[in-house]
Design an enzyme around this catalytic site. Structure first.
Site, mmCIF file in Angstrom:
data_model
loop_
_atom_site.group_PDB
_atom_site.id
_atom_site.type_symbol
_atom_site.label_atom_id
_atom_site.label_comp_id
_atom_site.label_asym_id
_atom_site.label_seq_id
_atom_site.Cartn_x
_atom_site.Cartn_y
_atom_site.Cartn_z
ATOM 1 N N ASP A 239 -11.676 -50.392 -81.741
ATOM 2 C CA ASP A 239 -11.902 -49.860 -83.080
ATOM 3 C C ASP A 239 -10.815 -50.394 -84.013
ATOM 4 O O ASP A 239 -9.639 -50.455 -83.636
ATOM 5 C CB ASP A 239 -11.845 -48.333 -83.020
ATOM 6 N N SER B 114 -14.517 -40.987 -88.817
ATOM 7 C CA SER B 114 -14.240 -42.140 -89.672
ATOM 8 C C SER B 114 -13.640 -41.676 -91.004
ATOM 9 O O SER B 114 -12.612 -41.022 -91.013
ATOM 10 C CB SER B 114 -15.517 -42.964 -89.852
ATOM 11 N N HIS C 151 -16.010 -48.896 -82.919
ATOM 12 C CA HIS C 151 -16.106 -47.825 -83.898
ATOM 13 C C HIS C 151 -17.451 -47.094 -83.789
ATOM 14 O O HIS C 151 -18.512 -47.719 -83.775
ATOM 15 C CB HIS C 151 -15.949 -48.409 -85.313
#
Length: 339
Positions: free
Chosen positions: A279, A182, A309
């Site tokens: 995502d 991320s 995600h």
């Protein structure tokens, strides 16, 4: 307010709620069957400054997770960027680490505004144990308290320290991988670019889990059903605004702040990029992988249909998560010359 206006406002709110619930139901139906659960049925709240402040306060008081057996961890303070505080790092050393071992710099996620290296003890220790390498987790400063370039420079300080003290640490400075998920993946990608341009160190590999690469994603009005689970568009706006110190805009961002904006990707380290099709970062990650490949950079791109995600963290025992994690580990083995 007149009754007619009240009815109109209520109807508008009801319509908006119906649209959101319908959109979410459609996204849930597109989830990989192994990733459907009561947990993801609930709409995760977007980050706000208040939520982030609370998370940071809780994080500061939280105990670090326990380590797997057989891995030693050492906390150390190293020199930070010029004029900035020292940086805390954690070193994870497996049993019988050979001299001249490969190493990993692990950069935690959290949207640039939360998270900690200490919270990643299990992941960092697992890398050390599974791969037989030294792992360094960096406790970079968080936005909005420290916006760009502070967090990136903290990571650069950790990387150059690993190279400078490679002999003492017992590692090969030519075999260091940058790993991040991320926002940590965004920092790892930016760090690869920064290291390339400064020329002080050459990372061997970059492993990017669903990296947060492009502030321009916040400017999209329609995300085609992506970002309904875990990391939502409103959270993305807050993360990028906090990190940049201003709202994202189309006309540009500071160099290295948003790695996807870099025009010339040639000469960067080989990469692995993995992301799910639901995502929010799917499009920016797929585009970055394609552009790396077009620039002559070896890049393995792994796309997981119906995955949201950080899905492998929330459903670690599912077959799709295990396959995803094994792909990443195999890429690390190859990238660090462990096979």
């Amino acid at each position: 307010m007149k009754a007619g206006r009240l009815w109109g406002v209520g109807a508008a709110l009801a319509l908006g709620a119906w649209v959101l619930s319908t959109r979410r139901a459609a996204s849930y139906a597109r989830l990989h069957p192994a990733l459907r659960s009561p947990f993801v049925r609930f709409r995760s709240p977007p980050f706000t400054r208040g939520v982030v402040a609370l998370m940071q306060a809780v994080q500061a008081r939280a105990e670090a997770p326990a380590l797997p057996d057989g891995v030693d961890v050492e906390e150390r303070r190293i020199p930070g960027p010029p004029g900035a505080p020292d940086v805390t790092v954690f070193m994870y050393r497996p049993p019988n680490l050979p001299a001249g071992a490969a190493a990993i710099l692990n950069i935690h996620g959290g949207g640039y505004v939360t998270g900690s290296a200490a919270a990643y003890h299990p992941q960092s220790a697992a890398y050390a144990r599974e791969l037989g390498v030294l792992v360094v987790g960096v406790e970079y400063r968080l936005a909005p308290g420290t916006p760009f370039p502070g967090p990136l420079e903290d990571c650069y300080s950790a990387l150059t320290w690993m190279v400078r003290d490679a002999e003492v640490l017992g590692i090969d400075p030519a075999r260091i991988a940058l790993v991040g998920d991320s926002a940590g993946g965004g920092l790892a990608a930016a760090l690869a670019q920064l290291a390339h341009d400064r020329g002080d160190v050459t990372p061997a590999f970059q492993l990017l889990y669903y990296p947060m690469l492009d502030d321009r994603t916040t400017l999209n009005a329609d995300h085609a059903g992506r970002g309904e689970f875990i990391w939502r568009p409103a959270s993305n706006v807050l993360g990028w605004t906090s990190y940049l110190g201003r709202s994202p805009r189309l006309d540009g961002a500071p160099e290295y702040a948003a790695p996807a904006r870099r025009a010339d990707l040639s000469g960067l380290p080989p990469a692995w990029i993995g992301v799910g099709t639901l995502d929010l970062f799917h499009e920016e990650d797929r585009d970055y992988a394609r552009r790396l490949q077009a620039a002559g950079v070896p890049c393995e791109y792994v796309e997981v249909p119906g995955a949201y995600h950080a899905f492998e963290r929330f459903a670690p025992d599912s077959a799709v998560s295990r396959d995803f994690t094994n792909s990443a580990l195999n890429a690390l083995r190859h990238g660090l010359g462990l096979t």
